[in-house]
Design a protein around this motif. Structure first.
Motif, PDB file in Angstrom:
ATOM      1  N   MET A 146       0.880  -1.936   0.290  1.00  0.00           N
ATOM      2  CA  MET A 146       0.048   0.440  -0.042  1.00  0.00           C
ATOM      3  C   MET A 146       0.387   1.495   0.312  1.00  0.00           C
ATOM      4  SD  MET A 146      -3.282  -0.784   2.452  1.00  0.00           S
ATOM      5  CE  MET A 146      -2.420  -2.087   3.914  1.00  0.00           C
ATOM      6  N   GLY A 147       0.370   2.220  -0.125  1.00  0.00           N
ATOM      7  CA  GLY A 147       0.845   3.705  -0.051  1.00  0.00           C
ATOM      8  C   GLY A 147       1.555   3.984  -1.896  1.00  0.00           C
ATOM      9  N   PRO A 150      -2.242  20.258  -2.026  1.00  0.00           N
ATOM     10  CA  PRO A 150      -2.568  18.284  -2.371  1.00  0.00           C
ATOM     11  C   PRO A 150      -1.694  17.755  -0.933  1.00  0.00           C
ATOM     12  CG  PRO A 150      -2.219  18.756  -4.010  1.00  0.00           C
ATOM     13  CD  PRO A 150      -1.600  20.120  -3.490  1.00  0.00           C
ATOM     14  N   SER A 151      -2.479  16.585  -0.465  1.00  0.00           N
ATOM     15  CA  SER A 151      -1.080  15.995   0.278  1.00  0.00           C
ATOM     16  C   SER A 151      -1.199  14.664  -1.055  1.00  0.00           C
ATOM     17  CB  SER A 151      -2.145  15.550   1.151  1.00  0.00           C
ATOM     18  OG  SER A 151      -2.952  16.775   2.581  1.00  0.00           O
ATOM     19  N   GLU A 152      -0.562  13.963  -0.466  1.00  0.00           N
ATOM     20  CA  GLU A 152      -0.316  12.698  -1.828  1.00  0.00           C
ATOM     21  C   GLU A 152      -1.545  11.331  -1.039  1.00  0.00           C
ATOM     22  OE1 GLU A 152       4.017  11.623  -0.450  1.00  0.00           O
ATOM     23  OE2 GLU A 152       4.193  11.659  -2.383  1.00  0.00           O
ATOM     24  N   GLY A 153      -1.618  11.158  -1.996  1.00  0.00           N
ATOM     25  CA  GLY A 153      -2.686  10.001  -1.740  1.00  0.00           C
ATOM     26  C   GLY A 153      -1.936   8.451  -2.373  1.00  0.00           C
ATOM     27  N   GLY A 154      -2.437   7.469  -2.645  1.00  0.00           N
ATOM     28  CA  GLY A 154      -1.720   6.273  -2.949  1.00  0.00           C
ATOM     29  C   GLY A 154      -2.722   4.872  -3.279  1.00  0.00           C
ATOM     30  N   VAL A 155      -1.993   3.636  -2.935  1.00  0.00           N
ATOM     31  CA  VAL A 155      -2.688   2.284  -2.584  1.00  0.00           C
ATOM     32  C   VAL A 155      -3.586   2.225  -1.541  1.00  0.00           C
ATOM     33  CG1 VAL A 155      -3.558   0.042  -3.283  1.00  0.00           C
ATOM     34  CG2 VAL A 155      -2.458   2.090  -5.073  1.00  0.00           C
ATOM     35  N   GLY A 156      -4.662   1.454  -1.563  1.00  0.00           N
ATOM     36  CA  GLY A 156      -4.911   1.211   0.336  1.00  0.00           C
ATOM     37  C   GLY A 156      -5.694   0.153   0.066  1.00  0.00           C
ATOM     38  N   SER A 157      -6.041  -0.921   0.662  1.00  0.00           N
ATOM     39  CA  SER A 157      -6.824  -2.245   1.129  1.00  0.00           C
ATOM     40  C   SER A 157      -7.179  -2.442   2.407  1.00  0.00           C
ATOM     41  CB  SER A 157      -6.259  -3.265   0.266  1.00  0.00           C
ATOM     42  OG  SER A 157      -6.423  -4.445   0.210  1.00  0.00           O
ATOM     43  N   LEU A 166     -10.037  -2.200  -2.177  1.00  0.00           N
ATOM     44  CA  LEU A 166      -8.558  -2.162  -2.627  1.00  0.00           C
ATOM     45  C   LEU A 166      -9.025  -0.789  -3.355  1.00  0.00           C
ATOM     46  CD1 LEU A 166      -5.636  -3.207  -4.426  1.00  0.00           C
ATOM     47  CD2 LEU A 166      -6.499  -1.396  -4.976  1.00  0.00           C
ATOM     48  N   LEU A 167      -8.023   0.361  -3.526  1.00  0.00           N
ATOM     49  CA  LEU A 167      -8.702   1.403  -3.363  1.00  0.00           C
ATOM     50  C   LEU A 167      -7.156   2.363  -3.759  1.00  0.00           C
ATOM     51  CD1 LEU A 167     -11.688   2.880  -3.041  1.00  0.00           C
ATOM     52  CD2 LEU A 167     -11.749   1.037  -2.378  1.00  0.00           C
ATOM     53  N   VAL A 168      -7.678   2.869  -5.095  1.00  0.00           N
ATOM     54  CA  VAL A 168      -6.875   4.503  -6.578  1.00  0.00           C
ATOM     55  C   VAL A 168      -7.161   5.406  -5.240  1.00  0.00           C
ATOM     56  CG1 VAL A 168      -4.960   5.037  -7.691  1.00  0.00           C
ATOM     57  CG2 VAL A 168      -5.936   2.464  -7.396  1.00  0.00           C
TER      58      VAL A 168
END
Length: 303
Positions: A141-142, A160-167, A181-183
């Motif tokens: 993730m991240g 903006p802040s950094e987003g990423g991949v999370g699950s 799982l989200l982007v």
């Protein structure tokens, strides 16, 4: 004590792979289900970039998908789906059509062209490499894969802040598992669903800014957003039920991203049901889907 997998790959038969270009700040994330999974989709954002969403709607011939691709690069990044199709075809995986098998690979993109190199986008080669990297290990993730160039909280004069991949994943005692799982590349801020506290988003002088108020002041940055993802379950679902789960799962986006589903977001969620567990209560699956979506969003920006 062994801690169970709390990510999307906790669903048997599902693998996840990332390909990352840290220089250009873009990438791909693939969710492979080689045995096929009943698929559904719901698009809530008004600016989506998608592929093969119509083929997995109720009433269509196709009932199952063999992979879902989540990618950066905006509309250009949809080229990466060709690499996933090639990978699956080489393994003789796909919808039987006479002497060939046609892999069904729905896809969705985020807009990350304002981060890194706007002229380097995921392509067929990267899509293929993403499949080679796929594993059943817990999802990394991240800032990785399709979330490499993701950001959250965007308005004029705001950093903006950094987003990423999370699950995230939920296991019930009866054997039912629901995961997501989200982007996360949202226009809005990411907030904790329980408290409403901003955990990532737009800032001025290191202080978070209410993006909703900025929108009301007409100071939004258009066309640079989108939260996309996959909800998976081991339940037996029809394609209509899988679609309903995708619809209910969007509640999780609304709880964790404020605002969400705007004219400048392309928010899209897919459902994959592997059919290993019989659960007659669709409400249970949909409620859990919304919960793991909101958890995955928070995990994406805190990993």
């Amino acid at each position: 004590m062994t801690i169970p997998n709390q990510t999307l790959t906790a669903i048997g038969g599902i693998q996840v792979g990332h390909a990352t270009d840290m220089t250009a700040r873009t990438g791909c994330t693939v969710i492979l289900c080689p045995d096929g999974a009943t698929a559904g989709v719901d698009v809530r954002g008004a600016a989506p970039g998608t592929r093969e969403t119509e083929s997995i709607r109720p009433g269509r011939l196709i009932q199952k998908a063999h992979a879902v691709l989540l990618t950066g690069g905006s509309a250009f990044g949809l080229d990466a789906a060709g690499g996933v199709v090639q990978f699956l075809e080489e393994k003789d995986i796909g919808f039987p059509a006479g002497s060939v098998r046609v892999p069904i690979v729905p896809a969705a993109v985020i807009f990350d062209l304002h981060v890194g190199d706007a002229f380097v986008r995921p392509d067929k080669q990267m899509g293929y490499q993403t499949c080679l990297n796929a594993t059943s290990e817990p999802v990394a993730m991240g800032i990785i894969g399709a979330g490499t160039g993701a950001t959250v909280g965007k308005a004029h004069g705001v950093i903006p802040s950094e987003g990423g991949v999370g699950s995230a994943c939920r296991h019930l005692n009866n054997g039912l598992t629901v995961a997501a799982l989200l982007v996360v590349n949202a226009l809005g801020n990411v907030v904790h669903p329980s408290t409403g506290e901003i955990v990532a988003g737009g800032k001025i002088d290191d202080n978070f800014v209410d993006i909703t108020e900025r929108i009301l002041d007409l100071s939004v940055v258009p066309g640079t957003n989108t939260t996309i993802g996959v909800v998976a379950t081991n339940a037996v679902l029809s394609i209509a039920e899988a679609t309903r789960v995708a619809e209910m799962a969007h509640d999780g986006i609304a709880r964790a991203i404020r605002p969400s589903h705007t004219m400048f977001d392309g928010d899209t969620l897919f459902t994959l049901a592997t059919g290993d567990h019989t659960c007659s209560n669709l409400n249970t699956i949909g409620i859990l889907a919304a919960e793991v979506v909101s958890e995955a969003i928070v995990n994406a920006v805190t990993s």
